[in-house]
Write an enzyme that holds these catalytic residues in place. Sequence first.
Site, short mmCIF file in Angstrom:
data_model
loop_
_atom_site.label_atom_id
_atom_site.label_comp_id
_atom_site.label_asym_id
_atom_site.label_seq_id
_atom_site.Cartn_x
_atom_site.Cartn_y
_atom_site.Cartn_z
N ARG A 169 39.45 42.76 50.70
CA ARG A 169 40.76 42.69 50.71
C ARG A 169 41.21 42.75 52.21
NH1 ARG A 169 45.78 42.32 51.57
NH2 ARG A 169 47.43 42.45 49.87
N GLU A 199 50.83 34.75 47.51
CA GLU A 199 50.10 34.67 46.20
C GLU A 199 49.81 33.20 45.79
OE1 GLU A 199 48.79 37.09 44.59
OE2 GLU A 199 49.79 38.46 45.51
N ARG A 241 37.95 46.10 45.56
CA ARG A 241 37.56 45.62 46.71
C ARG A 241 37.74 46.49 48.04
NH1 ARG A 241 42.63 41.09 46.20
NH2 ARG A 241 43.42 43.31 46.02
#
Length: 195
Positions: free
Chosen positions: A64, A72, A113
């Site tokens: 990330r 998004e 992540r």
Amino acid sequence: MKLVPVLPLAVFVSAAAFGLAQARTAGTRAAATPTQPVLAKVVYVDDGDTLVALLPDHQQLKVRLANIDAPETGHGHCRPGQPHSDQSGRRLAELVKGRQVELRCMDTDRYGRSVCDVVMGSTTANRILVQEGLAWANRGGNGYVRDRAVYELEDRARAAHVGLWQDRSPTPPWVWRHTEWLAPQPGCVRKGDRS
């Protein structure tokens, strides 16, 4: 004289990645876990702020991008994507997919992540996306921005009306997730909803 075994670099890289993955504890945000920079090849770009990199020991690391939040992408009818999400993901892919990059990871998010800066010469892919108006400085919570330069880069992109700043009033992803994904929508059943 006592002999000390020498371990290959891949063992240390694996240990660092394992340490990042294990830093997350149930129900809490992991404390920063600085590690040595790691060289890895980007094999997949999921969206404008998430990628998968192949470490020297052939383990995959889901990353990330630190400090930023990209528009998004859609996940079906009940989780629509934001404007500019495709453009953001394509740009990140142009920058890093198939390339060897330096990852400077400092944390693990609630999804497991590794949260990293993706170093590209004297800058980062993270900064480039904000500078080009394809991501926001991540103002979605305390402690998400460690690289304060992204604030100024965002201000410049907004003033220049580039990328998502061409829109009159773009909705930040942390707001979008609540207004578009968590709000009741016809034909959508949310986890925990009663029928």
